[in-house]
Design an enzyme around this catalytic site. Structure first.
Site, short mmCIF file in Angstrom:
data_model
loop_
_atom_site.label_atom_id
_atom_site.label_comp_id
_atom_site.label_asym_id
_atom_site.label_seq_id
_atom_site.Cartn_x
_atom_site.Cartn_y
_atom_site.Cartn_z
CG ASN A 403 3.61 3.67 -1.95
OD1 ASN A 403 4.80 3.79 -2.20
ND2 ASN A 403 3.13 2.68 -1.21
CG ASP A 404 3.30 2.37 -6.66
OD1 ASP A 404 4.06 1.91 -5.79
OD2 ASP A 404 2.27 1.80 -7.03
CB VAL A 405 3.54 9.04 -8.16
CG1 VAL A 405 2.46 8.38 -8.99
CG2 VAL A 405 2.97 9.59 -6.87
CE1 TYR A 443 -4.84 -0.49 -7.25
CE2 TYR A 443 -4.55 1.86 -6.89
CZ TYR A 443 -5.36 0.75 -6.97
OH TYR A 443 -6.70 0.88 -6.79
CB ALA A 444 3.79 -1.00 -8.43
#
Lengths: 483, 120
Positions: A403-405, A443-444
């Site tokens: 996701n965040d990456v 996560y972020a």
């Protein structure tokens, strides 16, 4: 027995061990020579441990009476500790590797701390410099032990949430000062031969209690996404502690091996922190995730769900596909199915590559290991800097459990918590499929605008279940193999 | 004759400095794909602390020193054996697709090279 012969043998063997460690690590710079590298280092370890029993010829007079018992104890400890850890290491699942490394690392730190304790309780360190070094090694080793255990508990899910209290950093700072203060008292009491309030052993116990508490307090507030950095740091810590205790024991092999690992751990820590665009102190001292609750700009577009089968078939008809695996894939244990699907695509003449972000997984490079375990050849796995330009010329990017990456906000949105973090340019592909369990955030805690983009479709479901459906759909086409 | 090594003052600092530099340079060459085995491999290397544990235990003259020394050897042995076991297990998993290249599938040649070359 001549007294110098054991010394000579130990000296030569330790020298050889130090060389073999360096040479072994050097051989780890390529996947081809890496297995022989660890074997070489293993030989160094085996001979060094065997030679260490020659210390029996040169023990202090006070310990001579205990020697038979001590020899027996050493053999028993080696057998139990080594046997249990070997068994654990052979059995552990690849997804649980970060926990296991954390445990082994904590053991090393604990061993260094224990050696320091023996020296301290036995009044063996003479003079302020030796005493300071012993205490320093004890502090770092103890912090590494308790910190690694907390890291293990977090990675294993025993502790689920980061524990954060207001004023925590100030309190941790005070505990550090207290530890150092106790250390100073020990040095003063030793060198001046004075008795300060308590007897010496009490001070030493207090020192270790403070150091262990510090390790726990330091690690508790750190979130799960930051674990790659934390494991690297504690690896470096244990290395340093071992190196320092090597100095205390006047053993150059320990000094060299410890310091090499200390430097290596530091380098990896910095690399990890860079991959997340954060400084190391930022990881330790600030609480990731809590800053991300601020408002985001409105996101254009809508989420466009699609069926796994349709996505699978679209990839079968594409000519180039890049897969971005994330931790969600590992959680659903879908790596094997993923490679099965990839082989199916390759059989149909589709060019498939894997793009792995440096912080995919719970320790540096864990996703690479998980793919390797599933049988994916390493020449199909590409790192961020090598593949990022290729997304623009790729037909389909398949994002699984990441996701965040792949969040473009890292490039554009200055107010975003992940702004500046290097990301995989999955959004540049002509079409993007995102396999995800639900609409949750990463996560972020940031909404991912990629999911709303015009060229992106969402495939909802557990990664493994989705892949099984994709495989069925592609097989159902009944197309002949091209390659 | 005396072969006991005696390292003090600047000699110790030189050893530390050179070892740290060697570690930095050697590890800097390892590609990101091997970072997990590298970390567990370096984790294994600091398991050498078990040697110090054996030394401490063999020289233990009190019960307390024996107990703590025993713990040191126990933990150090766990560090070394466990680190080796997991590293070895991981490294044998890394395979190339070279055998499959005969079938004429793509993305094989040249990509292998990129892994080796990029870290220099």
């Amino acid at each position: 027995m001549l007294i110098w012969l054991p010394q000579l043998v130990i000296g030569v063997v330790d020298l050889a061990a130090a060389f073999l460690f360096l040479y072994g690590l050097h051989r780890m710079s390529s996947p081809v020579s890496a297995p022989s590298g660890i074997f070489v280092a293993g030989i160094g370890m085996a001979v060094a441990v065997a030679a260490s029993f020659l210390y029996a010829f040169d023990v202090s007079t006070a310990a001579r009476a205990n020697l038979p018992v001590n020899l027996g104890l050493a053999v028993i400890a080696l057998a139990i500790g080594g046997g249990a850890a070997w068994w654990g290491g052979r059995k552990v699942a690849m997804t649980a590797m970060p926990q296991m490394v954390a445990i082994y690392n904590g053991m090393g730190g604990g061993a260094a701390g224990a050696i320091a304790a023996v020296e301290l309780f036995g009044n063996k360190a003479t003079g302020a410099p030796a005493l300071v070094m012993t205490l320093l090694g004890a502090l770092i080793g103890a912090v590494s032990l308790s910190g690694s255990l907390i890291a293990w508990a977090k990675l294993d899910g025993v502790i689920n949430k980061p524990l954060r209290v207001k004023g925590q950093q100030v309190f941790n700072g005070l505990v550090l000062l207290l530890t150092l203060g106790v250390g100073v008292c020990i040095v003063v009491a030793h060198t001046r031969d004075a008795t300060l309030i308590w007897a010496m052993p009490t001070w030493i116990y207090a020192f270790f209690a403070c150091a262990l508490a510090l390790g726990i307090l330091m690690t508790l507030p750190i979130g799960g996404a930051d674990m790659p950095v934390v494991i690297s740091i504690f690896n470096a810590f244990t290395g340093l502690a071992v190196g320092i205790e090597g100095y205390v024991l006047q053993n150059p092999a320990l000094m060299i091996a410890g310091m090499v690992v200390g430097a290596a751990g530091m380098l990896l820590t910095l690399l990890m922190a860079k991959a997340m665009n954060r400084s190391v102190s930022n990881v330790i001292f600030t609480n990731f995730g809590t800053v991300a609750t601020r408002k985001q700009g409105k996101i254009k577009g809508s989420l466009k769900p699609t069926q796994p089968g349709d996505a699978g078939i679209a990839m079968r008809y594409a000519s180039t596909v890049i897969i971005v695996p994330g931790y969600g894939l590992a959680v659903s244990q879908g790596q094997g199915k993923l490679y099965e699907f990839v082989k199916l695509l390759q059989a149909g003449g589709v060019s498939v590559k894997f793009a792995v972000h440096p912080v995919a997984g719970r320790m540096p490079g864990q996703m690479d290991v998980l793919l390797a375990e599933a049988g994916v050849p390493y020449d199909m796995i590409f790192q961020l800097e090598d593949i990022n330009d290729q997304f623009a010329t790729t037909d389909i990017a398949l994002v699984i459990g990441a996701n965040d990456v792949v969040n473009p906000a890292a490039r554009t949105d200055k107010s975003s918590a992940i702004y500046g973090m290097p990301i995989l340019n999955a959004d540049h592909a002509k079409r993007v499929f995102v396999v995800k369990r639900g609409d949750g955030k990463g996560y972020a805690g940031i909404v991912n605008e990629l999911f709303y983009a015009e060229n992106c479709n969402m495939v909802y479901g557990d990664a493994q279940a989705v892949l099984i459906k994709m495989i069925e759909a592609v097989r159902g086409l009944g197309l002949p193999d091209v390659a | 004759m005396d072969f006991q090594s005696s390292i003090s003052g600047f000699a110790a600092i030189y050893i530390f400095m050179l070892a740290a530099f060697a570690g930095w340079v050697i590890i800097g060459r390892v590609p990101a794909i091997l970072h997990t085995p590298l970390m567990s491999g370096s984790n294994f290397v600091h398991g050498i602390v078990v040697v110090g544990g054996v030394y401490a235990l063999l020289n233990a003259s009190t019960l307390q020193a024996q107990v703590i020394g025993f713990v040191a050897v126990l933990l150090g042995a766990g560090n070394a054996a466990g680190g080796y076991a997991v590293t070895d297990r991981m490294l044998v998993m890394f395979k190339t697709s070279e055998p499959a290249a005969k079938h004429g599938s793509h993305a094989k040649r040249g990509t292998v090279k990129s892994i080796h070359v990029k870290k220099h």
